[in-house]
Design an enzyme around this catalytic site. Structure first.
Site, PDB file in Angstrom:
ATOM      1  N   ARG A  13      36.938 -67.531 -20.160  1.00 41.94           N
ATOM      2  CA  ARG A  13      38.399 -67.389 -20.187  1.00 41.94           C
ATOM      3  C   ARG A  13      38.818 -66.411 -21.301  1.00 41.94           C
ATOM      4  O   ARG A  13      39.261 -65.295 -21.040  1.00 41.94           O
ATOM      5  CB  ARG A  13      39.055 -68.769 -20.393  1.00 41.94           C
ATOM      6  CG  ARG A  13      40.557 -68.790 -20.132  1.00 41.94           C
ATOM      7  CD  ARG A  13      41.399 -68.264 -21.277  1.00 41.94           C
ATOM      8  NE  ARG A  13      41.245 -69.048 -22.498  1.00 41.94           N
ATOM      9  CZ  ARG A  13      41.766 -68.693 -23.647  1.00 41.94           C
ATOM     10  NH1 ARG A  13      42.452 -67.576 -23.761  1.00 41.94           N
ATOM     11  NH2 ARG A  13      41.568 -69.428 -24.730  1.00 41.94           N
ATOM     12  N   ASP A  14      38.640 -66.806 -22.543  1.00 39.51           N
ATOM     13  CA  ASP A  14      39.107 -65.968 -23.664  1.00 39.51           C
ATOM     14  C   ASP A  14      38.341 -64.653 -23.710  1.00 39.51           C
ATOM     15  O   ASP A  14      38.906 -63.590 -23.988  1.00 39.51           O
ATOM     16  CB  ASP A  14      38.903 -66.740 -24.978  1.00 39.51           C
ATOM     17  CG  ASP A  14      39.862 -66.300 -26.073  1.00 39.51           C
ATOM     18  OD1 ASP A  14      40.419 -65.192 -25.980  1.00 39.51           O
ATOM     19  OD2 ASP A  14      40.045 -67.058 -27.039  1.00 39.51           O
ATOM     20  N   HIS A 209      40.088 -73.570 -32.666  1.00 40.33           N
ATOM     21  CA  HIS A 209      39.757 -72.397 -31.849  1.00 40.33           C
ATOM     22  C   HIS A 209      39.826 -71.197 -32.783  1.00 40.33           C
ATOM     23  O   HIS A 209      40.901 -70.822 -33.237  1.00 40.33           O
ATOM     24  CB  HIS A 209      40.782 -72.292 -30.709  1.00 40.33           C
ATOM     25  CG  HIS A 209      40.649 -71.056 -29.868  1.00 40.33           C
ATOM     26  ND1 HIS A 209      40.070 -71.081 -28.619  1.00 40.33           N
ATOM     27  CD2 HIS A 209      41.028 -69.773 -30.085  1.00 40.33           C
ATOM     28  CE1 HIS A 209      40.101 -69.850 -28.104  1.00 40.33           C
ATOM     29  NE2 HIS A 209      40.687 -69.042 -28.971  1.00 40.33           N
ATOM     30  N   HIS A 211      38.673 -67.229 -34.207  1.00 40.26           N
ATOM     31  CA  HIS A 211      38.199 -65.868 -33.936  1.00 40.26           C
ATOM     32  C   HIS A 211      37.562 -65.309 -35.203  1.00 40.26           C
ATOM     33  O   HIS A 211      37.839 -65.774 -36.310  1.00 40.26           O
ATOM     34  CB  HIS A 211      39.358 -64.985 -33.460  1.00 40.26           C
ATOM     35  CG  HIS A 211      39.723 -65.217 -32.023  1.00 40.26           C
ATOM     36  ND1 HIS A 211      39.501 -64.295 -31.029  1.00 40.26           N
ATOM     37  CD2 HIS A 211      40.266 -66.295 -31.408  1.00 40.26           C
ATOM     38  CE1 HIS A 211      39.905 -64.778 -29.874  1.00 40.26           C
ATOM     39  NE2 HIS A 211      40.375 -65.998 -30.068  1.00 40.26           N
ATOM     40  N   CYS A 242      42.969 -61.300 -27.572  1.00 41.15           N
ATOM     41  CA  CYS A 242      44.206 -61.652 -26.890  1.00 41.15           C
ATOM     42  C   CYS A 242      44.939 -60.360 -26.577  1.00 41.15           C
ATOM     43  O   CYS A 242      45.151 -59.539 -27.465  1.00 41.15           O
ATOM     44  CB  CYS A 242      45.076 -62.564 -27.748  1.00 41.15           C
ATOM     45  SG  CYS A 242      46.697 -62.869 -27.014  1.00 41.15           S
ATOM     46  N   ASN A 251      35.936 -64.242 -30.249  1.00 43.41           N
ATOM     47  CA  ASN A 251      35.805 -65.616 -30.711  1.00 43.41           C
ATOM     48  C   ASN A 251      34.571 -65.728 -31.600  1.00 43.41           C
ATOM     49  O   ASN A 251      33.706 -64.860 -31.585  1.00 43.41           O
ATOM     50  CB  ASN A 251      35.611 -66.555 -29.513  1.00 43.41           C
ATOM     51  CG  ASN A 251      36.857 -66.687 -28.674  1.00 43.41           C
ATOM     52  OD1 ASN A 251      37.065 -65.951 -27.716  1.00 43.41           O
ATOM     53  ND2 ASN A 251      37.696 -67.624 -29.035  1.00 43.41           N
TER      54      ASN A 251
END
Ligand code: ZN
Length: 315
Positions: A13-14, A209, A211, A242, A251
């Protein structure tokens, strides 16, 4: 087997959301299956955003369908709004990862809504979940993004973060996840904000979460561990970013995170050798993308026998 720290892989996803090359559905499915086989118990497999905004996730329903067939895997999906949640529920996800940006500027850029309007979307999702029979009701994660700073607005007051964390918890979140969307947080800030939120939401599960934009990702994990966090998101090969957070890089790297935790004696249930091998699937499907990380270059002598690799596989 006992797990000390839960790792949620968010690469599909990310990692993929800022990559314009469409990763073939079969490659996504192979990636997810291989990571689950390496012992990863939760994967955020896609985002339910309109395909015309992010074509990478046009196959979200198919990806969820395949992931659901992987035994023992908790299948999570990002849902930016009520409509996305409806699609994710219909697809059968185990967990909805909702995200509310505590920065008004980032929130408007990302979902064209203010934080308070996003809170209303969250409340609408909770109301819908309550109409479902318990066995069909996915978990709902209340994620806050840009918690440790926003590329557009700069620093966000702690009180704002705490206020929205409490609002999500009170609205019906199953956990609260704090995201360093741009990767500008530092360990002292992690300790301070986790403690501030914890003081207000009691013993509700919390996650981080992170990065690695400034290279502080794993230091921030240690700060999170010290503050009592036992659940972290990460991405294989450090993919990620993002589209609406300028300058945000990947990440934290799942492989490096597993190495650090297992070296510290914290069990993840993940076989590191098998995890590292999954990188080949991404490299083959997305040959132009850089993959990050350190431990893929070789583990210290006997590390695999002592802590990960064949030791975990045999357990
Ligand atoms: Zn992220």
């Amino acid at each position: 087997m006992t797990i000390d720290v839960e790792i949620c892989e968010v690469g599909p996803r990310d990692g993929l959301q800022i990559i314009h090359t469409f990763m073939p559905t079969a490659a996504k499915q192979a990636w997810i299956a291989a990571e689950a086989a390496a012992g990863v118990r939760e994967i955020e497999v896609c985002s339910f955003v309109p395909p015309k905004l992010i074509p990478q996730f046009a196959d979200a329903t198919e990806v969820v369908g395949q992931a659901k067939s992987v035994s023992g895997l908790s299948v999570a999906a990002l849902v930016p709004n009520f409509k996305g949640a409806e699609r994710a529920i219909a697809a059968g996800v185990d967990k909805l990862s909702f995200t509310l940006s505590v920065s008004t500027a980032h929130s408007l850029a990302n979902v064209r809504k203010t934080p308070d309007e996003q809170l209303a979307e969250f409340q609408a999702i909770v109301a819908t979940l309550k109409t479902l029979p318990p066995e069909r009701r996915p978990l709902l994660s209340g994620g806050l993004s840009t918690v440790f700073g926003c590329a557009i607005e700069g620093e966000i007051p702690d009180a704002t973060v705490v206020r929205y964390a409490v609002a999500l918890a009170e609205a019906g979140a199953d956990d609260v996840s704090l995201a360093d969307t741009t990767g500008v947080g530092d360990p002292a800030q992690i300790r301070r904000l986790v403690a501030a939120v914890r003081a207000e939401i009691g013993d509700m599960p919390m996650a981080l979460h992170l990065h690695n934009t400034m290279g502080l990702g794993l230091a921030n994990v240690v700060a999170g561990l010290e503050a009592g966090i036992r659940a972290f998101d990460s991405s294989l090969g450090g993919l990620g970013g993002c589209p609406y957070a300028p300058g945000a890089t990947g990440n934290i790297v799942t492989e490096d995170l597993v190495f650090m935790l297992e070296s510290m004696g914290l069990r993840t249930g993940i076989d590191l050798d098998r995890l590292i091998a999954v990188r080949e699937i991404i490299a083959a499907a997305l040959p132009d993308e850089a993959l990050y990380g350190h431990v893929q270059h070789g583990l210290p002598k006997r590390w695999s026998d002592l802590r990960g690799g064949s030791h975990v596989a045999a357990a």
